[in-house]
Design a protein around this motif. Structure first.
Motif, PDB file in Angstrom:
ATOM      1  N   ILE A 179      -9.115   2.078   3.774  1.00  0.00           N
ATOM      2  CA  ILE A 179      -8.187   2.756   2.864  1.00  0.00           C
ATOM      3  C   ILE A 179      -8.840   4.072   2.457  1.00  0.00           C
ATOM      4  O   ILE A 179     -10.075   4.168   2.436  1.00  0.00           O
ATOM      5  CB  ILE A 179      -7.895   1.851   1.630  1.00  0.00           C
ATOM      6  CG1 ILE A 179      -6.816   2.441   0.741  1.00  0.00           C
ATOM      7  CG2 ILE A 179      -9.167   1.588   0.821  1.00  0.00           C
ATOM      8  CD1 ILE A 179      -6.324   1.460  -0.334  1.00  0.00           C
ATOM      9  N   ASP A 180      -8.026   5.095   2.156  1.00  0.00           N
ATOM     10  CA  ASP A 180      -8.576   6.352   1.663  1.00  0.00           C
ATOM     11  C   ASP A 180      -8.937   6.161   0.183  1.00  0.00           C
ATOM     12  O   ASP A 180      -8.043   5.960  -0.645  1.00  0.00           O
ATOM     13  CB  ASP A 180      -7.524   7.458   1.832  1.00  0.00           C
ATOM     14  CG  ASP A 180      -8.050   8.826   1.370  1.00  0.00           C
ATOM     15  OD1 ASP A 180      -9.085   8.854   0.653  1.00  0.00           O
ATOM     16  OD2 ASP A 180      -7.436   9.837   1.712  1.00  0.00           O
ATOM     17  N   LYS A 203      -6.937   7.911  -2.464  1.00  0.00           N
ATOM     18  CA  LYS A 203      -5.497   7.652  -2.599  1.00  0.00           C
ATOM     19  C   LYS A 203      -5.210   6.187  -2.900  1.00  0.00           C
ATOM     20  O   LYS A 203      -4.109   5.703  -2.646  1.00  0.00           O
ATOM     21  CB  LYS A 203      -4.795   8.053  -1.295  1.00  0.00           C
ATOM     22  CG  LYS A 203      -4.832   9.545  -1.070  1.00  0.00           C
ATOM     23  CD  LYS A 203      -3.980   9.954   0.108  1.00  0.00           C
ATOM     24  CE  LYS A 203      -4.088  11.443   0.341  1.00  0.00           C
ATOM     25  NZ  LYS A 203      -4.004  11.780   1.752  1.00  0.00           N
ATOM     26  N   GLU A 227      -2.141   5.296  -4.974  1.00  0.00           N
ATOM     27  CA  GLU A 227      -0.817   5.558  -4.392  1.00  0.00           C
ATOM     28  C   GLU A 227      -0.563   4.668  -3.190  1.00  0.00           C
ATOM     29  O   GLU A 227       0.519   4.693  -2.613  1.00  0.00           O
ATOM     30  CB  GLU A 227      -0.726   7.015  -3.903  1.00  0.00           C
ATOM     31  CG  GLU A 227      -0.977   8.061  -4.957  1.00  0.00           C
ATOM     32  CD  GLU A 227      -1.950   9.129  -4.481  1.00  0.00           C
ATOM     33  OE1 GLU A 227      -1.714   9.768  -3.443  1.00  0.00           O
ATOM     34  OE2 GLU A 227      -2.982   9.287  -5.159  1.00  0.00           O
ATOM     35  N   THR A 228      -1.577   3.901  -2.760  1.00  0.00           N
ATOM     36  CA  THR A 228      -1.439   3.122  -1.531  1.00  0.00           C
ATOM     37  C   THR A 228      -1.099   1.673  -1.861  1.00  0.00           C
ATOM     38  O   THR A 228      -1.775   1.043  -2.667  1.00  0.00           O
ATOM     39  CB  THR A 228      -2.762   3.181  -0.731  1.00  0.00           C
ATOM     40  OG1 THR A 228      -3.187   4.540  -0.617  1.00  0.00           O
ATOM     41  CG2 THR A 228      -2.598   2.589   0.655  1.00  0.00           C
ATOM     42  N   ASP A 287      -1.129   0.256  -5.498  1.00  0.00           N
ATOM     43  CA  ASP A 287      -0.355   1.031  -6.466  1.00  0.00           C
ATOM     44  C   ASP A 287       0.239   0.118  -7.538  1.00  0.00           C
ATOM     45  O   ASP A 287       0.693   0.582  -8.571  1.00  0.00           O
ATOM     46  CB  ASP A 287       0.740   1.834  -5.747  1.00  0.00           C
ATOM     47  CG  ASP A 287       1.609   0.952  -4.865  1.00  0.00           C
ATOM     48  OD1 ASP A 287       1.244  -0.224  -4.634  1.00  0.00           O
ATOM     49  OD2 ASP A 287       2.646   1.443  -4.399  1.00  0.00           O
TER      50      ASP A 287
END
Ligand SMILES: [Cu+2]
Length: 157
Positions: free
Chosen positions: A43-44, A47, A50-51, A55
């Protein structure tokens, strides 16, 4: 260069055992598909919020017998609003970090996951006794490390 007989024997033994150990690791990784215990998902870390599913962290029911608990670890706490799961059902924990290496350790259980930024660590566990379990970080992660804990409530249905 002159090598003593014992040095030659010792070097030969070392090289042979290195080849054996690397072969065992190589065979288990590539032909038996052994992966790190927490899985290979990435996973980034910038982010995470937002992922999906991070989230919307918390507990969701996947089916009659399976629940998923999604948790984000960060210095110095876990985003886990109201962690409550029923006793005797499989709980799939999915944890990631937004900053540094943490851990997700549930006291008195076999759940002890390393939480690495950029990776999603997954572990499933079935609680056999109801009660409130302490969750803590056992990877030193900074000055607030000792304050990094939360709880999970295991209830009887
Ligand atoms: Cu930590």
């Amino acid at each position: 260069m002159h090598l003593h007989k014992y040095e030659k024997i010792w070097l030969t033994l070392g090289v042979i055992s290195l080849i054996i150990f690397l072969s065992v690791v190589g065979v288990s990784a590539f032909s038996q598909n052994h992966t790190p215990a927490g899985g290979m998902e990435t996973i980034d870390p910038k982010k995470v919020n937002e992922t999906a599913p991070f989230d919307n962290p918390g507990v969701t029911q996947l089916d009659d017998d399976t629940y998923q608990a999604t948790i984000v670890a960060m210095a110095f706490g876990y985003t886990a609003p109201e962690l409550k799961v029923p006793v005797g059902k499989e709980v799939v924990f999915k944890v990631t970090s937004t900053d540094v290496v943490h851990s997700f350790t549930i006291d008195n259980t076999k759940v002890n996951m390393m939480v690495v930024p950029g990776r999603i660590t997954t572990k499933s566990y079935t609680f056999e006794k109801p009660g409130t379990y302490l969750i803590l970080c056992n990877e030193y992660c900074g000055t607030g490390h000792h304050m990094m804990y939360t709880e999970i409530e295991v209830y009887e249905e």
